[in-house]
Design a protein around this motif. Structure first.
Motif, PDB file in Angstrom:
ATOM      1  N   LEU A 204      34.318  30.535  42.766  1.00 48.66           N
ATOM      2  CA  LEU A 204      33.670  31.422  43.551  1.00 48.66           C
ATOM      3  C   LEU A 204      34.162  31.505  45.132  1.00 48.66           C
ATOM      4  O   LEU A 204      34.482  30.220  45.372  1.00 48.66           O
ATOM      5  N   GLU A 205      33.955  32.667  45.911  1.00 50.43           N
ATOM      6  CA  GLU A 205      34.545  32.591  47.322  1.00 50.43           C
ATOM      7  C   GLU A 205      33.443  32.021  47.953  1.00 50.43           C
ATOM      8  O   GLU A 205      32.272  32.595  48.001  1.00 50.43           O
TER       9      GLU A 205
ATOM     10  N   ARG B  37      36.671  38.657  46.234  1.00 53.91           N
ATOM     11  CA  ARG B  37      36.997  40.079  46.543  1.00 53.91           C
ATOM     12  C   ARG B  37      38.344  40.388  45.985  1.00 53.91           C
ATOM     13  O   ARG B  37      38.429  41.446  45.404  1.00 53.91           O
ATOM     14  N   GLU B  38      39.250  39.399  45.573  1.00 55.38           N
ATOM     15  CA  GLU B  38      40.346  40.006  44.656  1.00 55.38           C
ATOM     16  C   GLU B  38      39.972  40.183  43.364  1.00 55.38           C
ATOM     17  O   GLU B  38      40.733  41.067  42.651  1.00 55.38           O
TER      18      GLU B  38
ATOM     19  N   MET C 161      37.915  49.618  49.946  1.00 60.16           N
ATOM     20  CA  MET C 161      36.631  50.344  49.766  1.00 60.16           C
ATOM     21  C   MET C 161      37.096  51.436  48.421  1.00 60.16           C
ATOM     22  O   MET C 161      36.079  51.453  47.692  1.00 60.16           O
ATOM     23  N   GLN C 162      38.024  51.851  48.366  1.00 54.62           N
ATOM     24  CA  GLN C 162      38.395  52.630  47.089  1.00 54.62           C
ATOM     25  C   GLN C 162      38.115  51.821  45.637  1.00 54.62           C
ATOM     26  O   GLN C 162      37.430  52.553  44.922  1.00 54.62           O
ATOM     27  N   ARG C 163      38.540  50.739  45.862  1.00 49.94           N
ATOM     28  CA  ARG C 163      38.170  49.935  44.590  1.00 49.94           C
ATOM     29  C   ARG C 163      36.759  49.753  44.112  1.00 49.94           C
ATOM     30  O   ARG C 163      36.381  49.931  43.112  1.00 49.94           O
ATOM     31  N   ALA C 164      35.898  49.543  45.335  1.00 46.60           N
ATOM     32  CA  ALA C 164      34.594  49.499  45.087  1.00 46.60           C
ATOM     33  C   ALA C 164      33.982  50.602  44.463  1.00 46.60           C
ATOM     34  O   ALA C 164      33.050  50.921  43.705  1.00 46.60           O
ATOM     35  N   ASN C 165      34.572  51.809  45.062  1.00 43.88           N
ATOM     36  CA  ASN C 165      33.909  53.116  44.696  1.00 43.88           C
ATOM     37  C   ASN C 165      34.263  53.426  43.327  1.00 43.88           C
ATOM     38  O   ASN C 165      33.450  53.937  42.615  1.00 43.88           O
TER      39      ASN C 165
END
Length: 98
Positions: free
Chosen positions: A38-39, A66-67, A1-5
């Protein structure tokens, strides 16, 4: 979640770095699709659920890996969006990790 923030904060800040990040995200989807990178994931078939199907099928979709979020976060930390073109960043993000 930190990355997305960090990604959301960068986009919300507007300016040239946010514009470059948005361009990289778009190019990652386009080039990732072209390369088959793509995932894959599944979502519920909402139309079948609304129609009352007891065991509705799941629909297959492809999307942002996601990576790539982790790699985008590193690019933000290193100010890559101010030093490199969007195309160069995308090319680097699509390279396999060593």
């Amino acid at each position: 979640m930190q990355r997305a923030n960090a990604i959301v904060r960068c986009l919300a800040a507007e300016g040239p770095e946010a514009m470059a990040l948005a361009e990289v995200i778009c190019q990652l989807i386009v080039k990732g699709a072209e390369l088959g990178e793509l995932e894959e994931y599944e979502i519920p078939n909402r139309a079948a659920i609304a129609a009352g199907v007891v065991d509705p099928p799941r629909l297959k979709r492809r999307g942002f890996r996601r990576e790539w979020l982790e790699r985008l976060d590193v690019a933000i930390e290193r100010d890559a969006f101010l030093r490199m073109s969007a195309g160069d960043i995308v090319d680097r993000l699509l390279q396999p990790r060593a």
